[in-house]
Design an enzyme around this catalytic site. Structure first.
Site, PDB file in Angstrom:
ATOM      1  N   GLY B 493     -14.028 -37.441 -20.421  1.00  0.00           N
ATOM      2  CA  GLY B 493     -12.721 -37.902 -20.859  1.00  0.00           C
ATOM      3  C   GLY B 493     -11.633 -37.610 -19.845  1.00  0.00           C
ATOM      4  N   GLN B 494     -11.977 -36.781 -18.848  1.00  0.00           N
ATOM      5  CA  GLN B 494     -10.956 -36.389 -17.875  1.00  0.00           C
ATOM      6  C   GLN B 494     -10.731 -37.451 -16.811  1.00  0.00           C
ATOM      7  OE1 GLN B 494     -14.083 -35.757 -17.625  1.00  0.00           O
ATOM      8  NE2 GLN B 494     -14.703 -34.510 -15.912  1.00  0.00           N
ATOM      9  N   GLY B 495     -11.568 -38.491 -16.821  1.00  0.00           N
ATOM     10  CA  GLY B 495     -11.344 -39.599 -15.894  1.00  0.00           C
ATOM     11  C   GLY B 495     -11.947 -39.388 -14.527  1.00  0.00           C
ATOM     12  N   SER B 496     -12.950 -38.519 -14.431  1.00  0.00           N
ATOM     13  CA  SER B 496     -13.513 -38.217 -13.121  1.00  0.00           C
ATOM     14  C   SER B 496     -14.214 -39.419 -12.497  1.00  0.00           C
ATOM     15  CB  SER B 496     -14.486 -37.033 -13.230  1.00  0.00           C
ATOM     16  OG  SER B 496     -15.470 -37.290 -14.203  1.00  0.00           O
ATOM     17  N   SER B 534     -11.838 -26.987 -13.681  1.00  0.00           N
ATOM     18  CA  SER B 534     -11.024 -27.843 -12.806  1.00  0.00           C
ATOM     19  C   SER B 534     -11.573 -27.894 -11.383  1.00  0.00           C
ATOM     20  CB  SER B 534      -9.560 -27.362 -12.757  1.00  0.00           C
ATOM     21  OG  SER B 534      -9.040 -27.228 -14.050  1.00  0.00           O
ATOM     22  N   ARG B 535     -12.887 -27.693 -11.236  1.00  0.00           N
ATOM     23  CA  ARG B 535     -13.460 -27.636  -9.901  1.00  0.00           C
ATOM     24  C   ARG B 535     -13.873 -29.008  -9.366  1.00  0.00           C
ATOM     25  NH1 ARG B 535     -18.763 -28.456  -9.816  1.00  0.00           N
ATOM     26  NH2 ARG B 535     -18.992 -27.587  -7.732  1.00  0.00           N
ATOM     27  N   VAL B 718      -6.931 -30.600 -12.217  1.00  0.00           N
ATOM     28  CA  VAL B 718      -5.776 -30.599 -13.122  1.00  0.00           C
ATOM     29  C   VAL B 718      -6.202 -30.476 -14.595  1.00  0.00           C
ATOM     30  CG1 VAL B 718      -5.667 -33.128 -13.313  1.00  0.00           C
ATOM     31  CG2 VAL B 718      -3.560 -31.781 -13.550  1.00  0.00           C
ATOM     32  N   GLU B 720      -7.206 -28.037 -16.530  1.00  0.00           N
ATOM     33  CA  GLU B 720      -6.841 -26.883 -17.361  1.00  0.00           C
ATOM     34  C   GLU B 720      -5.382 -26.461 -17.223  1.00  0.00           C
ATOM     35  OE1 GLU B 720     -10.780 -24.179 -16.570  1.00  0.00           O
ATOM     36  OE2 GLU B 720      -9.363 -24.445 -14.965  1.00  0.00           O
TER      37      GLU B 720
END
Lengths: 159, 767, 288
Positions: B493-496, B534-535, B718, B720
């Site tokens: 969901g973070q769009g990676s 966030s790595r 970004v 966290e």
């Protein structure tokens, strides 16, 4: 063992038949017998909205709705919205405003927003919030959904 | 049209553009695939019988009635598991968690037996018929108690061997401590004794949980020649390693497939249901699906509750000269990744302040509750809650302006972090100043009158990314010029996927939208340490960039090989035709990245190179407090982060807003209620999360225009960072509004009201 | 959920025959939104459910007359929410609906179910009680009428026999009466209420002739706060009168502690919100 019974209903416009047991809910029926996974059971309590389906024109929580009760009903799921391969204005608006993250709650939001705009073509912020109270997003895309609703309202007027 | 002459220095065509998310269409049409809704032919459903006691010896488990239920295929206990997996213990830091309870239960909700059936309702019904007898043992619940308690959650500690700083705990007995991290800088005792002003406070955070809307799910399909797991995991590579270890197999016989995740937030890291699903499939010799209900999430993994005792010595000029941090992490019954939370957040426990004399003790502790793991910040939000509340409390008592007090102490570029690492690309002061500017801090503020009182507050924080970790990526250019990316970063969901595709597009000068990001499958996608902390954008971003650059160089070589002049803009498709006589062939680029690192020195915890990058954020809140009921309304929440160069500004904005709102829930009302180890609110009806009406009236989310000099295209993570400062900013604002200080989360209406009454000298009775 | 049987009688009388006065595992189901929760949680494990969805259509619908509304027990909350007659005769009900659970639940849940469930956290029972609603109950021996306030006997307990069903709700017209409902949450905004306060008053400006004050959610059951009503009757609203009413309700309420608050805290909420609800009603603000 309790016997299954046969029910007939309309699913996204097509008449269908299914064998259900009394304890089956609508989400299970759609997933197990029709391969439709857009309605999902998350909280199981009608609070999150992930299981939203439309029965006889009204949004209901599929996880709290016995499958037996849709005998004779018209059932619409999120999978009907892009019939013919064309996204609905609400779906387009969700993509354009990035109004989702993990996407698990998104079909429920899309259906509810579609209902909202049917009832209130030009909703106020307050109407949007109250209408969508029962749709939760753990990724918290609420500001983006607010933008999506407004964009969708515009798109629907233009269409 | 694709060109191979792209100069990577010409940044901007793909990177920095708000590309609509690649998976958007699948998500809005309900067609995106998730493990929880997945079925494979012939699969059985597993339902779990769980412990009702917090700590006990299992005297007997009676499965006879369950086995008789028509439709039940098998009822399985640890005795059955041991026949297929002789050493049935798993975990990333310790091999402490049994696949099913083994002789003992250590928390309410621990799986004791599993029922298999083709019909999940039948399995459910059979579970109700299982009974167990326990010899109840005394239990330990509180993290501070756990350090000295004579109740031990585990008889013997079994470190996994992965982490050097846990090796000394091998075979340790009579302890609940799963890691003690310490940092010693300067001479705390001496400096504190000499300080003009001394402050000592204790802060607590409550047990909250991730609640991914797709609850955990795994389908294991075991065959004697190899095993495939479909699983909702943030770390397919780790799952593969751990499953191979349990089986005693080579990794290449273990295949982990991960579709989209209905979010994770750290809750689906390392190994969760996978070992159990594997064992059940081995026993049944069929595919088996283990999928949790929402209620069962309360027995899977939570955030660490934390007690933080902080002491600061301040000199007469308002400079903090000494700080001692004692941090107790409530790890629950199994260590999961708690020891890493303890260490990796522990090293920033003293905050973004330049303090010469620092003492940090950070303890991972076993207790008899649901295990704790990583949750959007790896412990840092718990620390920031404490140290930024502490900062304001000191400023208030010293009658110093909270801005100036921080300014006097804040770490600056080129200065030494507490660990002795030289601070670089960490815009602490700029983040704080941007918040203050957005809040019109220097302008008069209406504090309200009568029943509703208003206040404002802010905080600033720093986190070190977990280091060192490795990522590998492959870029595959097909003969038609189309490009696929193979990487193990899980898009939950973070769009990676979109951001990685943008990096590939940037290097190869193609539209990001045209890049295919291959779904996670360890048979295909190479190693990645995990989607955590966030790595990914930094580490995997580097690997992806290198893989794309490698492909680009190979395309250039191919062009030379077929006699194209330097700088030719021949379409890639024609290049392949020239070389292979038809549309045939591939160009494969690969990239690997692992940052430099110096481990913290034993004893002092100091290191000149402790992290690959720093994450920095600041938040400010304006609140209205109903003094008659304690209700707090968030009028405005400003979140400012330093995330380097945003690869996709829109996605960055949604990450900031989403992270801050999630933390708002943890701050204001979320709480897992426990009574003697029993969870009393294990449902969405009684454990509330933020909804539409809980979002702040005004919310501003800002990514600072900064460049991460060692990041891919200047970027860093970004996921966290926007969570860090929300809790102290609100607590500081409440203090500003009504003059009460809360030191324990959540800041719910009753807590605020009780504090108001206590301050008025009319405390509300307890019950 | 574990398996169970389902009957779908075509009439109310047939449904009553299918119910067993001595068997708690046989229960009626209307919208099912509340019952399903209990079944999923394993709190209620039915042998058989008797669905009321196919009984005579006269039990769903709203009929208005000069003295008020007759609402069939199978009428969904959504129909009530959208009803022009309800808006006209009892606008406080319409306003209450906005924050009552959510759209999907309102589309399915019925008024009969909302009352028969005996759940003190529901928003509609206190409002209907404050309006002076009565219900018609049908059982094997025929019909009886009951003041709604006499339905609730305890926490999730009612005076209904296991083979009795609510057939209809009669709601007197609100008319010129002033009314308000306030829902107070202590978790998220969409939480179940920690407290519900409904007030309906005959008043001329600030002069109160009579008042009905009902407190719910914080209490074991929706309860009329007669001491607060007495404190208001015949008084002209000012800060002192409001405080007396709030204090009276706070003293009288039988409060339960739960994750939404302790007893002393909920007592304070009652003290404050009885006051605020009366004020809102007088000011014509209606619902919170």
């Amino acid at each position: 063992m309790i016997a299954a019974r046969t029910i007939n209903f309309t699913l996204n416009g097509a008449p269908v038949t299914a064998d259900v047991k009394p304890h089956h809910n609508v989400v299970e029926l759609l997933q197990a017998q029709f391969g439709l996974t857009g309605a999902r059971e998350t909280c199981g309590q009608g609070l999150c909205g992930c299981c939203t389906v439309i029965v006889n024109g009204l949004a209901v929580s599929g996880c709290l709705y016995l499958a037996s009760f849709i005998d004779g009903a018209e059932v619409v799921t999120v999978e009907s919205l892009d019939a013919g391969g064309k996204l609905s204005p609400v779906q387009e608006a969700f993509i354009e405003t990035s109004a989702f993250q993990c996407g698990f709650c998104t079909p429920g939001f899309v259906l509810m927003v579609t209902q909202l705009l049917d009832e209130h073509p030009d909703p106020s912020d307050d109407q949007i919030k109250h209408y969508l109270t029962g749709n939760l997003c753990r990724c918290a895309t609420y500001p983006e959904v607010m933008q999506a609703v407004k964009l969708a309202a515009k798109k629907r007027k233009g269409a | 049209m694709a060109k191979i002459t792209q100069d990577a220095a010409k940044v901007g065509a793909q990177v920095g553009r708000s590309v609509p998310r690649l998976e958007g269409r699948d998500k809005v049409t309900g067609r995106a695939e998730y493990t929880h809704t997945m079925r494979v032919p012939g699969m059985l459903h597993a339902k779990l019988f769980r412990s009702t006691v917090a700590h006990g010896r299992i005297k007997s488990v009676d499965t006879s009635a369950a086995k008789k239920v028509p439709g039940v295929v098998a009822v399985i206990t640890i005795d059955d598991v041991r026949k297929v997996i002789p050493d049935p213990y798993y975990g990333p830091a310790f091999h402490d968690q049994p696949i099913l309870a083994d002789g003992k239960v250590r928390f309410v909700g621990e799986p004791v037996a599993a029922v298999l059936s083709f019909d999940p309702h039948i399995a459910d019904e059979a579970v109700q018929l299982i009974t167990a007898e326990y010899e109840e043992l005394p239990a330990v619940f509180d993290e501070v108690d756990a350090l000295t308690s004579k109740v031990y959650v585990h008889d013997v500690l079994k470190p996994a061997g992965t982490f050097a700083d846990l090796k000394h705990l091998k075979n340790a007995k009579d302890t609940n401590m799963a890691l003690d991290y310490r940092l010693r800088r300067g001479d705390f005792d001496k400096a504190y004794a000499a300080a003009a002003h001394k402050f000592e406070h204790e802060f607590k955070t409550q047990k909250v949980l991730h609640l991914p809307f797709e609850p955990h799910a795994t389908i294991a399909d075991y065959k004697d020649t190899g095993v495939t797991l479909h699983t909702a995991s943030q770390g397919p590579s780790f799952v593969r390693t751990e499953i191979a270890r349990l089986l005693g197999w080579q990794e290449n016989k273990v295949r982990i497939k991960v579709p989209y995740l209905g979010s994770g937030y750290g809750g689906k890291l390392y190994i969760k249901l996978e070992a159990l699903a594997l064992a059940l499939s081995m026993i049944a010799r069929r595919p088996v699906k283990v999928a949790l209900t929402f209620e069962e999430l309360f027995y899977q993994i939570t955030k660490h509750p934390c007690t933080f005792r902080i002491k600061s010595g301040v000199d007469k000029d308002g400079k903090i000269v000494a700080r001692k941090c004692e941090v107790y992490w409530n790890g629950g019954a199994y260590a999961d990744i708690g020891p890493r939370v303890t260490q990796k957040s522990g090293l920033t426990a003293s905050g973004p302040y330049d303090i010469d004399n620092v003492w940090i003790d950070s303890y991972a502790l076993y207790t008899n509750v649901t295990p704790s793991g990583a949750l959007r910040g790896f412990g840092v939000p718990q620390l920031v809650w404490a140290y930024e509340s502490h900062t304001d409390m000191m400023a208030r008592e010293l009658k110093l302006d909270p801005v100036e007090f921080r300014r006097k102490n804040i770490m600056r570029e080129g200065g030494e972090h507490t660990t002795t690492h030289i601070l670089k690309d960490a815009a602490c002061e700029k983040a704080m100043d941007t918040v203050l500017e957005r809040m019109n801090w220097s302008k008069p503020f209406d504090k309200g009158k009568g029943v509703i009182r208003r206040g404002r507050g802010f905080g600033v924080a720093i986190k070190a990314v977990i280091t060192p970790t490795t990522s590998v990526a492959i870029v595959n250019v097909s003969a038609d010029g189309s490009v696929a990316l193979y990487c193990g970063t899980v898009d939950m969901g973070q769009g990676s996927d979109t951001a990685m595709a943008q990096m590939v597009g940037e290097v190869l000068n193609i539209q990001a939208e045209s890049v295919r990001v291959v779904q996670r499958d360890t048979d295909v996608t190479p190693y990645d340490m995990g989607t955590l902390g966030s790595r990914s954008l930094f580490h995997m971003g580097h690997a992806v960039k290198r893989a794309a650059e490698d492909a680009r160089e190979k395309l250039k070589a191919l062009a030379r090989e077929v006699g194209e002049p330097e700088g030719s803009n021949i379409p890639i498709r024609e290049l392949f035709v020239k070389r292979y006589g038809m549309q045939a062939g591939n160009v494969i680029g690969s990239g690997i990245f692992k940052p430099d690192y110096i481990p913290p020195a034993p004893g002092t915890g100091l290191s000149k190179n402790v992290t690959a990058f720093w994450m920095v954020s600041s938040a400010g809140a304006e609140v209205s407090v109903d003094t008659e009921t304690g209700h707090v309304k968030i009028d405005k929440l400003v979140n400012v982060v330093d995330c380097g160069k945003p690869i996709n500004p829109r996605i960055v904005e949604t990450q900031i807003s989403g992270g801050a709102t999630m933390q708002l829930g943890f701050t204001m009302f979320e709480k897992m209620h426990l009574d003697g180890g029993q969870v009393t609110n294990a449902s969405l009806a009684d454990y509330k999360i933020p909804g539409f009406h809980d979002t702040p009236t005004v919310m501003e989310n800002v990514a600072l225009e900064v460049f991460q000099s060692n990041g891919p295209f200047g970027a860093k993570g970004v996921g966290e960072v926007a969570t860090f400062c929300v809790s102290p900013a609100i607590a500081n604002a409440i203090d500003d509004a009504v003059g009460v200080r809360l030191t324990e989360l959540p800041l719910n209406p009753e807590a605020v009201y009780r504090a108001i009454r206590a301050k008025a000298g009319k405390p509300l009775e307890d019950e | 959920m574990i398996p169970f049987d389902l009957a779908e009688p075509k009439s109310l009388s047939e449904a009553i025959k299918l119910l067993d006065p001595d068997d708690a595992t046989v229960r009626p189901i209307a919208g099912g939104t509340a019952l399903m929760l209990m079944m999923k949680a394993g709190v209620f494990r039915p042998q058989k459910l008797v669905s009321l969805r196919k009984i005579e259509s006269k039990y769903s619908g709203i009929v208005a007359s000069h003295d008020g509304l007759r609402i069939g027990a199978m009428t969904t909350l959504g129909v009530i929410e959208r009803s022009a007659e309800v808006r006209k005769h009892a606008p406080v009900i319409t306003r209450t609906m906005i924050t009552l659970s959510n759209v999907r639940v309102r589309n399915v849940a019925t008024v009969g179910g909302a009352l028969a469930h005996g759940d003190p956290h529901m928003d509609l029972p206190p409002v209907l009680m404050a309006l002076g609603a009565t219900i018609t109950i049908v059982g094997p021996k025929g019909e009886r009428s009951l003041a709604l306030e006499d339905l609730f006997s305890g926490y999730y307990e009612t005076t209904l026999e296991k083979n009795e069903l609510i057939a209809e709700v009669h709601v007197p017209s609100q008319g010129p009466k002033k009314a308000a409902y306030m829902k107070v949450t202590t978790g998220s905004a969409d939480d179940w209420p920690a407290l519900g306060v409904a007030v309906v008053m005959e008043a001329d400006g600030k002069a109160i002739k009579s008042a009905r004050v009902v407190v719910s959610a914080a209490t074991t059951k929706a309860t009329r706060m007669k001491s607060a009503e007495a404190a208001l009757a015949g008084k002209t609203v000012d800060d002192k009168v409001l405080a007396q009413a709030g204090d009276a309700a706070a003293e009288d309420a039988e409060i339960l502690a739960d994750v939404r608050g302790s007893v002393p805290y909920k007592r304070e909420l009652i003290r404050v919100y009885v006051r605020r609800a009366v004020r809102a009603a007088i000011d014509g603000q209606g619902a919170h």
